[in-house]
Design an enzyme around this catalytic site. Structure first.
Site, short mmCIF file in Angstrom:
data_model
loop_
_atom_site.label_atom_id
_atom_site.label_comp_id
_atom_site.label_asym_id
_atom_site.label_seq_id
_atom_site.Cartn_x
_atom_site.Cartn_y
_atom_site.Cartn_z
N LYS A 110 0.83 -1.21 0.00
CA LYS A 110 0.00 0.00 0.00
C LYS A 110 0.87 1.26 0.00
CE LYS A 110 -4.34 -1.83 1.34
NZ LYS A 110 -5.38 -2.13 2.27
N LYS A 206 -3.73 -6.94 -7.74
CA LYS A 206 -4.87 -7.29 -6.88
C LYS A 206 -5.97 -6.24 -7.02
CE LYS A 206 -6.44 -6.84 -2.26
NZ LYS A 206 -6.27 -6.40 -0.90
N LYS A 209 -9.79 -1.43 -3.57
CA LYS A 209 -10.45 -0.12 -3.60
C LYS A 209 -9.43 1.01 -3.69
CE LYS A 209 -13.78 -1.90 -0.37
NZ LYS A 209 -12.91 -2.44 0.71
#
Ligand code: AQP
Length: 339
Positions: A110, A206, A209
């Site tokens: 992330k 992947k 959101k």
């Protein structure tokens, strides 16, 4: 059997959330006491707008209900309505080795993707462990991307039990052998489907959101068409064979078509003669074949604000009963119980 899982209201529900989580929730809700919640505290690591968080939380409640989660049987609630989640997270943080979290790949992925590297994002696996251990979950239906986080939850349960339970032996967590004591916290097991894998997004990474690569289940038709037609491909011509590993279209089709249709698709890729747009159009059709009814049901539920709020409030009430029973044992063990 206790079954616990959650989805973050950090965006709108997508195919990855459905195949990794919701589809399984519907399947397992008959097999024990299920507690499914909306992980709004987790979503705070990415959402910085209170009104938006409220709206997405309500939206996710609608999604759960539209997909057929039955609030009479299953406990549906909002994470922030049960304060014990954060209390247990702190107790677990005090036994969590830094190295365990430093090895978590989701945080690194992330941050590489540009998300703000907050302490909250780093400590996400601890809160997730608390979410699960608080309800003494036996089974946790999650997507394959969450495998490492679930392993961390098991590790933290073991660390806590070892620190606070005299006679606890990590190789015998239920204390079945003579002289061993059972842990206060139950070690949860993941629940995966046969041959399950991580659902790829439109760019092949992947589906997530926060990666802007999602196909949302309840988006407007124009957006869904745009997303599906923009799925990554290579520049091979119509007549050339297609390498199914190049484009995520095929992994997505596999989730939505029958095995026999998938075998035909594989054969057509091998011999060539079909352009990527043919496969994209088929994906679009399959999307509506699969989700038309739930999309309709969600529209109908949209006007039922009072009912949805009621479901969440009653769910929180029931969830708190489970949570307070675990916390009583934990507070006694760590020394914070009120005398
Ligand atoms: N791509 C995926 N493939 C399989 N399962 C997936 N899940 C999410 N994406 C995939 C599963 O959905 C459940 C809820 O996920 P989440 O919303 O709590 O968090 P996440 O896994 O981090 O999902 P996102 O979309 O990537 O959210 P953001 O970007 O906000 O972090 C979990 O069971 C997960 O396995």
């Amino acid at each position: 059997m206790r079954i616990v899982s959650a989805i973050q209201p950090s965006g709108r529900l997508h195919l990855g959330n459905y195949f990794g989580a919701l589809q399984k929730y519907i399947k397992v809700q008959e097999e024990g006491q299920a507690l499914f919640f909306i992980a709004d505290l987790h979503a705070l690591t990415t959402v910085r707008n209170g009104q938006q968080l409220q709206e997405m939380t309500y939206g996710l409640a609608l999604d759960y209900l539209a997909f057929g989660l039955d609030p009479k049987k299953t406990i549906l609630f909002r994470q922030s309505d049960v304060l014990e989640h954060t209390e247990l997270a702190w107790y677990l943080a005090t036994v969590a080795p830094m190295g365990l979290l430093e090895r978590a790949h989701s945080y690194k992925d992330k941050v590489i993707r540009g998300l703000f590297p907050s302490v909250g994002l780093f400590a996400y696996p601890i809160l997730m462990a608390a979410d699960i251990l608080l309800y003494r979950a036996d089974r946790v239906p999650v997507g394959k991307d969450q495998m490492q986080h679930l392993e961390i939850a098991r590790d933290l349960a073991n660390k806590f039990n070892t620190a606070y339970v005299l006679g606890y032996d990590a190789s015998d967590p239920e204390g079945t052998k003579e002289g061993n004591a059972p842990g206060i916290l139950t070690l949860p097991s993941p629940f995966f489907m046969k041959d399950e894998s991580i659902v790829p997004g439109t760019d092949g990474a992947k589906m997530s959101k926060s990666y802007n690569n999602v196909i949302e289940i309840f988006a407007d038709e124009a957006i869904i068409t745009k997303k599906i037609m923009s799925i990554k491909t290579d520049s091979s011509s119509v007549i050339e064979p297609k390498d199914m590993r190049v484009s995520p279209i095929f992994a997505l089709l596999q989730l939505l078509v029958t095995p026999s249709e998938m075998a035909d698709i594989e054969e057509s890729c091998r011999i060539g003669g079909k352009g990527y747009s043919t496969y994209k159009h088929r994906l679009l059709e399959c999307f509506y074949e699969t989700f038309r009814t739930v999309r309709q049901r969600r529209k109908e539920l949209e006007g039922e604000k009072g009912y949805v709020k009621n479901v969440l409030n009653q769910g929180a009430e029931r969830a708190r009963q489970y949570a307070s029973s675990t916390m009583e044992d934990i507070r006694k063990a760590v020394g914070t119980a009120r005398k």
